[in-house]
Design a protein around this motif. Structure first.
Motif, PDB file in Angstrom:
ATOM      1  N   LEU A 150      23.474   5.379  36.251  1.00  0.00           N
ATOM      2  CA  LEU A 150      24.166   6.254  35.303  1.00  0.00           C
ATOM      3  C   LEU A 150      24.438   7.644  35.880  1.00  0.00           C
ATOM      4  CD1 LEU A 150      22.587   5.394  31.829  1.00  0.00           C
ATOM      5  CD2 LEU A 150      24.830   4.741  32.732  1.00  0.00           C
ATOM      6  N   ASN A 184      22.021  11.440  30.474  1.00  0.00           N
ATOM      7  CA  ASN A 184      20.894  10.727  29.868  1.00  0.00           C
ATOM      8  C   ASN A 184      19.567  11.259  30.402  1.00  0.00           C
ATOM      9  OD1 ASN A 184      22.846   8.885  28.800  1.00  0.00           O
ATOM     10  ND2 ASN A 184      21.287   7.295  28.820  1.00  0.00           N
ATOM     11  N   HIS A 201      15.147   6.105  34.799  1.00  0.00           N
ATOM     12  CA  HIS A 201      15.720   5.285  35.860  1.00  0.00           C
ATOM     13  C   HIS A 201      16.274   6.210  36.936  1.00  0.00           C
ATOM     14  CE1 HIS A 201      15.644   1.494  33.563  1.00  0.00           C
ATOM     15  NE2 HIS A 201      15.946   2.251  32.514  1.00  0.00           N
ATOM     16  N   GLN A 236      20.999   1.092  34.298  1.00  0.00           N
ATOM     17  CA  GLN A 236      20.794   2.508  33.993  1.00  0.00           C
ATOM     18  C   GLN A 236      20.430   3.334  35.227  1.00  0.00           C
ATOM     19  OE1 GLN A 236      18.908   3.601  30.198  1.00  0.00           O
ATOM     20  NE2 GLN A 236      18.672   1.408  29.808  1.00  0.00           N
TER      21      GLN A 236
END
Length: 206
Positions: free
Chosen positions: A11, A38, A45, A8
């Motif tokens: 991402l 996200n 993250h 993650q």
């Protein structure tokens, strides 16, 4: 599918790369890009280029990486000479997740957060960028809602709103271009299907 149980921390980098690729591939025709990051939703993250770099801890690192991502998109639009023919909207879907404490963000002076119908839960930042069409460095306190984006984009594309239902959104272009001081004076605040509050002008009944 490029990876199951993805890292993650990568991402935002991957989203950005894909967004820039999409813009470049479609530079010679009209396009619509919806980039729903996200970040900064938990779990937080950040990639190694941003991890530990901000004064706000991990949450700040994640926000700074998102800021970089948006900057890359704007830079690409300018390089491709699409900036004066592209509307960019930056907004969010809800306020901070207060039960996550430092990892959940802050609504500043606004009361409450996510999953509430108080201003801290529903009132979001919204930035509209369109050089040559929307005047820079202006702040507008008029009421607007994310559901106004649908009729606004249809209007820009020269498409009539479908007649098979009633739409709650309003075209924001007169507001964004300074032709009108407001395009709506009322907003209803729902939590799922239940009406909790009504805002009319500067007044709110909760």
């Amino acid at each position: 599918v490029i990876e199951e149980n993805p890292d993650q921390a990568q991402l935002t980098q991957r989203y950005t790369k894909e967004a820039l690729s999409f813009i470049t591939k479609n530079k010679n025709k009209p396009f619509f890009l919806y980039y729903a990051s996200n970040s900064p939703h938990t779990p937080l993250h950040a990639s190694k280029n941003f991890l530990g770099k901000s004064k706000r801890g991990l949450y700040g690192d994640v926000v700074e990486e998102l800021d970089w991502s948006v900057g890359e998109i704007l830079r690409t639009l300018k390089q491709l000479k699409l900036d004066k023919n592209t509307l960019v909207v930056f907004t969010s879907d809800n306020g901070p997740w207060l039960i996550k404490k430092q990892d959940g963000g802050s609504a500043g002076m606004l009361f409450e957060g996510k999953q509430s119908t108080y201003e801290g839960g529903m009132r979001e930042p919204a930035i509209f960028w369109w050089p040559g069409t929307i005047r820079a460095n202006q702040v507008n306190l008029s009421l607007a809602a994310s559901m106004d984006l649908f009729p606004t984009i249809l209007n820009m594309a020269g498409i009539a709103i479908p007649k098979d239902r009633v739409y709650d959104g309003t075209n924001l272009m007169p507001l964004l271009t300074g032709k009108e001081q407001q395009v709506r004076d009322m907003i209803y605040y729902y939590n799922r299907s239940e009406l909790f509050a009504i805002r009319k002008g500067p007044w709110k009944a909760h």
